[in-house]
Motif scaffolding. Structure first.
Motif, PDB file in Angstrom:
ATOM      1  N   VAL A   1      17.451   1.852  -1.715  1.00 28.93           N
ATOM      2  CA  VAL A   1      17.132   2.964  -0.807  1.00 28.93           C
ATOM      3  C   VAL A   1      15.741   2.734  -0.228  1.00 28.93           C
ATOM      4  CG1 VAL A   1      16.933   5.452  -0.497  1.00 28.93           C
ATOM      5  CG2 VAL A   1      18.501   4.546  -2.236  1.00 28.93           C
ATOM      6  N   ALA A   2      15.679   2.586   1.091  1.00 21.31           N
ATOM      7  CA  ALA A   2      14.398   2.456   1.782  1.00 21.31           C
ATOM      8  C   ALA A   2      14.030   3.802   2.396  1.00 21.31           C
ATOM      9  CB  ALA A   2      14.489   1.404   2.878  1.00 21.31           C
ATOM     10  N   VAL A   3      12.851   4.303   2.068  1.00 12.07           N
ATOM     11  CA  VAL A   3      12.297   5.511   2.688  1.00 12.07           C
ATOM     12  C   VAL A   3      11.317   5.032   3.754  1.00 12.07           C
ATOM     13  CG1 VAL A   3      11.020   7.650   2.322  1.00 12.07           C
ATOM     14  CG2 VAL A   3      12.582   6.797   0.536  1.00 12.07           C
ATOM     15  N   ILE A   4      11.629   5.275   5.013  1.00 14.89           N
ATOM     16  CA  ILE A   4      10.851   4.693   6.106  1.00 14.89           C
ATOM     17  C   ILE A   4       9.484   5.360   6.232  1.00 14.89           C
ATOM     18  CG2 ILE A   4      10.760   4.267   8.588  1.00 14.89           C
ATOM     19  CD1 ILE A   4      13.780   4.114   8.609  1.00 14.89           C
ATOM     20  N   ASP A   5       8.465   4.527   6.186  1.00 13.06           N
ATOM     21  CA  ASP A   5       7.076   4.981   6.325  1.00 13.06           C
ATOM     22  C   ASP A   5       6.567   4.609   7.710  1.00 13.06           C
ATOM     23  OD1 ASP A   5       4.395   5.571   6.183  1.00 13.06           O
ATOM     24  OD2 ASP A   5       3.929   4.068   4.643  1.00 13.06           O
ATOM     25  N   TYR A   6       6.401   5.611   8.581  1.00 12.17           N
ATOM     26  CA  TYR A   6       5.794   5.362   9.889  1.00 12.17           C
ATOM     27  C   TYR A   6       4.522   6.189  10.052  1.00 12.17           C
ATOM     28  CZ  TYR A   6       8.556   9.540  11.010  1.00 12.17           C
ATOM     29  OH  TYR A   6       9.115  10.797  11.003  1.00 12.17           O
ATOM     30  N   GLY A   7       3.915   6.513   8.887  1.00 13.76           N
ATOM     31  CA  GLY A   7       2.609   7.155   8.901  1.00 13.76           C
ATOM     32  C   GLY A   7       2.631   8.655   9.054  1.00 13.76           C
ATOM     33  N   MET A   8       3.825   9.279   8.972  1.00 17.59           N
ATOM     34  CA  MET A   8       3.920  10.716   9.196  1.00 17.59           C
ATOM     35  C   MET A   8       4.658  11.386   8.035  1.00 17.59           C
ATOM     36  SD  MET A   8       2.487  10.812  12.192  1.00 17.59           S
ATOM     37  CE  MET A   8       2.770  12.509  12.676  1.00 17.59           C
ATOM     38  N   GLY A   9       4.094  12.481   7.536  1.00 18.74           N
ATOM     39  CA  GLY A   9       4.813  13.297   6.569  1.00 18.74           C
ATOM     40  C   GLY A   9       4.540  12.906   5.124  1.00 18.74           C
ATOM     41  N   ASN A  10       5.010  13.775   4.242  1.00 18.87           N
ATOM     42  CA  ASN A  10       4.825  13.566   2.808  1.00 18.87           C
ATOM     43  C   ASN A  10       6.006  12.764   2.261  1.00 18.87           C
ATOM     44  OD1 ASN A  10       4.229  13.648   0.128  1.00 18.87           O
ATOM     45  ND2 ASN A  10       4.430  15.855  -0.092  1.00 18.87           N
ATOM     46  N   LEU A  11       5.911  11.456   2.393  1.00 25.87           N
ATOM     47  CA  LEU A  11       7.011  10.587   1.999  1.00 25.87           C
ATOM     48  C   LEU A  11       7.187  10.525   0.490  1.00 25.87           C
ATOM     49  CD1 LEU A  11       6.298   7.626   4.442  1.00 25.87           C
ATOM     50  CD2 LEU A  11       7.654   9.676   4.842  1.00 25.87           C
ATOM     51  N   ARG A  12       6.083  10.706  -0.222  1.00 27.45           N
ATOM     52  CA  ARG A  12       6.161  10.543  -1.674  1.00 27.45           C
ATOM     53  C   ARG A  12       7.040  11.615  -2.315  1.00 27.45           C
ATOM     54  NH1 ARG A  12       4.430   6.835  -4.159  1.00 27.45           N
ATOM     55  NH2 ARG A  12       3.112   6.159  -2.421  1.00 27.45           N
ATOM     56  N   SER A  13       7.015  12.834  -1.776  1.00 27.78           N
ATOM     57  CA  SER A  13       7.854  13.879  -2.356  1.00 27.78           C
ATOM     58  C   SER A  13       9.333  13.558  -2.153  1.00 27.78           C
ATOM     59  CB  SER A  13       7.522  15.243  -1.756  1.00 27.78           C
ATOM     60  OG  SER A  13       7.791  15.269  -0.373  1.00 27.78           O
ATOM     61  N   VAL A  14       9.669  12.933  -1.015  1.00 27.55           N
ATOM     62  CA  VAL A  14      11.047  12.512  -0.775  1.00 27.55           C
ATOM     63  C   VAL A  14      11.430  11.409  -1.756  1.00 27.55           C
ATOM     64  CG1 VAL A  14      12.642  11.499   0.902  1.00 27.55           C
ATOM     65  CG2 VAL A  14      10.936  13.165   1.659  1.00 27.55           C
ATOM     66  N   ALA A  15      10.572  10.402  -1.881  1.00 26.80           N
ATOM     67  CA  ALA A  15      10.863   9.290  -2.791  1.00 26.80           C
ATOM     68  C   ALA A  15      10.970   9.768  -4.233  1.00 26.80           C
ATOM     69  CB  ALA A  15       9.786   8.218  -2.656  1.00 26.80           C
ATOM     70  N   ASN A  16      10.083  10.676  -4.639  1.00 28.84           N
ATOM     71  CA  ASN A  16      10.127  11.178  -6.009  1.00 28.84           C
ATOM     72  C   ASN A  16      11.405  11.963  -6.286  1.00 28.84           C
ATOM     73  OD1 ASN A  16       7.683  10.016  -6.640  1.00 28.84           O
ATOM     74  ND2 ASN A  16       6.484  11.870  -6.316  1.00 28.84           N
ATOM     75  N   ALA A  17      11.857  12.738  -5.300  1.00 29.42           N
ATOM     76  CA  ALA A  17      13.101  13.492  -5.469  1.00 29.42           C
ATOM     77  C   ALA A  17      14.288  12.537  -5.593  1.00 29.42           C
ATOM     78  CB  ALA A  17      13.301  14.452  -4.306  1.00 29.42           C
ATOM     79  N   LEU A  18      14.296  11.474  -4.793  1.00 37.55           N
ATOM     80  CA  LEU A  18      15.356  10.471  -4.890  1.00 37.55           C
ATOM     81  C   LEU A  18      15.345   9.794  -6.259  1.00 37.55           C
ATOM     82  CD1 LEU A  18      14.998   8.965  -1.326  1.00 37.55           C
ATOM     83  CD2 LEU A  18      17.115   9.959  -2.233  1.00 37.55           C
TER      84      LEU A  18
ATOM     85  N   SER B   1       7.234   0.272   5.279  1.00 37.72           N
ATOM     86  CA  SER B   1       7.053   0.180   6.736  1.00 37.72           C
ATOM     87  C   SER B   1       7.406  -1.222   7.214  1.00 37.72           C
ATOM     88  CB  SER B   1       5.611   0.528   7.117  1.00 37.72           C
ATOM     89  OG  SER B   1       4.703  -0.332   6.444  1.00 37.72           O
ATOM     90  N   ASP B   2       8.132  -1.963   6.395  1.00 34.94           N
ATOM     91  CA  ASP B   2       8.529  -3.337   6.699  1.00 34.94           C
ATOM     92  C   ASP B   2       9.933  -3.329   7.307  1.00 34.94           C
ATOM     93  OD1 ASP B   2       9.699  -5.947   6.435  1.00 34.94           O
ATOM     94  OD2 ASP B   2       8.120  -6.466   5.001  1.00 34.94           O
ATOM     95  N   ALA B   3      10.046  -3.725   8.566  1.00 32.79           N
ATOM     96  CA  ALA B   3      11.335  -3.690   9.262  1.00 32.79           C
ATOM     97  C   ALA B   3      12.375  -4.571   8.568  1.00 32.79           C
ATOM     98  CB  ALA B   3      11.163  -4.121  10.715  1.00 32.79           C
ATOM     99  N   GLN B   4      11.939  -5.686   8.000  1.00 32.75           N
ATOM    100  CA  GLN B   4      12.882  -6.570   7.313  1.00 32.75           C
ATOM    101  C   GLN B   4      13.411  -5.931   6.031  1.00 32.75           C
ATOM    102  OE1 GLN B   4      10.711 -10.319   6.972  1.00 32.75           O
ATOM    103  NE2 GLN B   4      11.814 -11.116   8.761  1.00 32.75           N
ATOM    104  N   GLN B   5      12.541  -5.234   5.325  1.00 37.99           N
ATOM    105  CA  GLN B   5      12.984  -4.532   4.123  1.00 37.99           C
ATOM    106  C   GLN B   5      13.992  -3.439   4.473  1.00 37.99           C
ATOM    107  OE1 GLN B   5       9.619  -3.046   1.770  1.00 37.99           O
ATOM    108  NE2 GLN B   5      10.374  -4.333   0.115  1.00 37.99           N
ATOM    109  N   ILE B   6      13.710  -2.718   5.559  1.00 40.15           N
ATOM    110  CA  ILE B   6      14.617  -1.653   5.992  1.00 40.15           C
ATOM    111  C   ILE B   6      15.973  -2.250   6.353  1.00 40.15           C
ATOM    112  CG2 ILE B   6      15.003   0.093   7.792  1.00 40.15           C
ATOM    113  CD1 ILE B   6      11.845   0.328   7.848  1.00 40.15           C
ATOM    114  N   ALA B   7      15.952  -3.378   7.050  1.00 39.23           N
ATOM    115  CA  ALA B   7      17.202  -4.031   7.447  1.00 39.23           C
ATOM    116  C   ALA B   7      17.999  -4.497   6.240  1.00 39.23           C
ATOM    117  CB  ALA B   7      16.898  -5.213   8.370  1.00 39.23           C
ATOM    118  N   ALA B   8      17.307  -4.898   5.183  1.00 31.98           N
ATOM    119  CA  ALA B   8      17.983  -5.424   4.000  1.00 31.98           C
ATOM    120  C   ALA B   8      18.435  -4.330   3.032  1.00 31.98           C
ATOM    121  CB  ALA B   8      17.055  -6.397   3.270  1.00 31.98           C
ATOM    122  N   ALA B   9      17.891  -3.135   3.176  1.00 29.35           N
ATOM    123  CA  ALA B   9      18.202  -2.056   2.238  1.00 29.35           C
ATOM    124  C   ALA B   9      19.658  -1.619   2.360  1.00 29.35           C
ATOM    125  CB  ALA B   9      17.283  -0.868   2.482  1.00 29.35           C
TER     126      ALA B   9
END
Length: 214
Positions: free
Chosen positions: A6-23, A36-44
């Protein structure tokens, strides 16, 4: 390293950690990363596209990090969950800043109209819409499994999506009029509310997402 599940996309906006922690709370055995790595997102195997903030800033930051195409590609071929502005950015245009979105789906992102923001007694409702509201499911979907219809979810937003195609709507909520608060099509599900802040119903939706096989 194990494949990113599961890739949680980081584009510099919002509280991403709370989403990742809930997952991680609902799927402790999965490899989940904020990236924020496009290759990682593509591979996820699965992608979550969350966010908070203003649409112009979000679009700009997405482009600055070179992630626009990664998001578009993810909506085409893998389980994809959009949250809050991660729902709004999927549409063609937003009244917030008069900016184009990613145009994956036809429709507008509209501001709550001041003249309609009245409760049943004529009192003014606040914008942003902030707090808990009931979600009326539009029909059966894997991500609604074990979540009762009219369960409450947590919202913080001043704009809402108005899809051109009503078949996209997976749920509505009322504030004070009914508007689309969730969409679903093929491998994409996206919501206006914050499941990571929505107690057991929100966690169940995330649990359903990580087990979803569209």
């Amino acid at each position: 390293m194990n494949r990113l599940q599961v890739a949680v996309i980081d584009y510099g906006m919002g509280n991403l950690r709370s989403v990742a922690n809930a997952l991680k709370a609902v799927a402790p055995d999965l490899h989940i990363e904020i990236t924020s790595d496009a290759q990682q997102i593509a591979a996820a195997e699965r992608v979550v596209f969350p966010g908070q903030g203003a649409m112009p800033d979000c679009i700009r930051e997405l482009d600055t990090r070179g992630l626009r195409q990664a998001v578009i590609d993810a909506t085409r071929d893998k389980p994809f969950l959009g949250i809050c502005i991660g729902l709004q950015m999927l549409f063609e245009h937003s009244e917030e800043g008069d900016v184009p979105g990613l145009a994956i789906y036809p429709g507008e992102v509209k501001r709550f109209p001041a003249e309609k923001m009245l409760d049943a007694h004529g009192g003014k409702l606040k914008v942003p819409h902030m707090g808990w509201s009931q979600v009326q499911q539009s029909g059966a979907h894997a991500l609604w499994q074990d979540i009762p219809d009219l369960a409450r979810f947590y919202y913080v937003h001043s704009y809402y999506v108005a899809p051109t195609d009503s078949a996209l709507t997976a749920a509505t909520t009322a504030y004070p009029f009914d508007y689309t608060c969730a969409i679903a099509q093929d491998n994409v599900f996206a919501v206006q509310f914050h499941p990571e802040k929505s107690a057991e119903s929100g966690l169940q939706l995330l649990r359903n997402f990580v087990n979803w096989k569209p």
